[in-house]
Scaffold this active site. Sequence first.
Site, short mmCIF file in Angstrom:
data_model
loop_
_atom_site.label_atom_id
_atom_site.label_comp_id
_atom_site.label_asym_id
_atom_site.label_seq_id
_atom_site.Cartn_x
_atom_site.Cartn_y
_atom_site.Cartn_z
N SER A 147 -24.29 -5.32 -58.15
CA SER A 147 -25.71 -4.97 -58.11
C SER A 147 -26.47 -5.54 -59.28
O SER A 147 -27.70 -5.55 -59.27
CB SER A 147 -25.85 -3.45 -58.14
N HIS A 158 -25.09 -9.97 -52.31
CA HIS A 158 -25.43 -8.57 -52.58
C HIS A 158 -25.98 -7.91 -51.32
O HIS A 158 -27.15 -8.10 -50.96
CB HIS A 158 -26.45 -8.52 -53.74
N GLU A 202 -29.04 -10.31 -50.72
CA GLU A 202 -29.49 -11.18 -51.80
C GLU A 202 -28.37 -12.17 -52.10
O GLU A 202 -27.21 -11.76 -52.25
CB GLU A 202 -29.73 -10.36 -53.07
N ASN A 207 -32.82 -4.74 -57.37
CA ASN A 207 -32.54 -3.67 -58.33
C ASN A 207 -33.42 -3.76 -59.58
O ASN A 207 -33.67 -2.76 -60.23
CB ASN A 207 -31.06 -3.66 -58.70
#
Length: 284
Positions: A119, A140, A152, A190
């Site tokens: 992450s 991701h 991602e 994130n």
Amino acid sequence: MSLSRMGVVGAGQMGRGIAQVLATAGLDVVLVDVDVAAAQRGLETLARALEGQVRKGKLDPDARDHIVARVCVGPDLASFGGVDMVIEAASENAALKQELFGRLDRICPPHAILASNTSSLSITALSAHTQRPDKVIGMHFMNPVPVMKLVEVIRGLPTSDDTYAAVAELAGVLGKTIVTSRDIPGFVVNRILMPLVNEACFALYEGIATAEDIDKGCVLGLNHPLGPLALMDLIGLDTTLAILEVLHRELGEDKYRPCPLLRQYVAAGWYGRKVGRGFFTYAG
Ligand code: NAD
């Protein structure tokens, strides 16, 4: 597509979800966890999730059987001797992942791509622990993996165009849409999400409102499908704290400072849904 035999490391909520979408797309998957019982539980949870789709009439029982049959649990990383690609989804810990990538590099065939579902951690740093840095990449997935459309893709400094193209193609085969991010801590999603959920935690810590009202405010006032505290419970408070610590340490900005209440909940073992208790409690 040349990728057909896949390895997944870590059979937690992300690893088993990734195994499920890979197998649903017709790929063979070997699932390995440091805790073999956890890997077995991961496979059982995956089968239960598919059973739910059968009950809703979204999947026929034969297809379910074929998907489950494509996933096997391996006893350890040595099970990856014949894979085309590994997606690592072990706990969010830099030292652990770096050590894993060194071992994967020694075990996997030379052509295999090594992807991390991290992450927040540096893909470039992971690649430096291998002899194939051009074949290391971030992939991701979002939680829950079978439901969320986004992946991602993170290019480390040495990631090759071929590796990027293969992973982008794989994402398409899985029915996912990609966004591409530079290898900066937290990437895109994130980087934006973590200050928001951390701020919700501060609002609770400072007694501004109850957990229920903080979440209700975001669901009804911001049109979020899930409140930020419930979302942290879904992500895992341990994982949320680990991500915030990476952002705070690597980017050096106070806006990423983890809320003390989050630290306290993690210290108590209240990790969220996966243990039945976080900001809220969960039956079963
Ligand atoms: P989790 O706690 O549910 O599962 C982690 C699993 O990794 C556990 O089963 C654990 O036994 C296993 N593990 C730990 N060390 C290992 C090792 N050395 N070898 C093999 N397995 C090992 O965590 P999760 O939520 O599935 O997160 C996994 C990864 O995915 C993390 O990097 C996390 O940041 C990332 N991620 C999480 C979310 C989320 O919403 N939870 C979303 C996107 C990405």
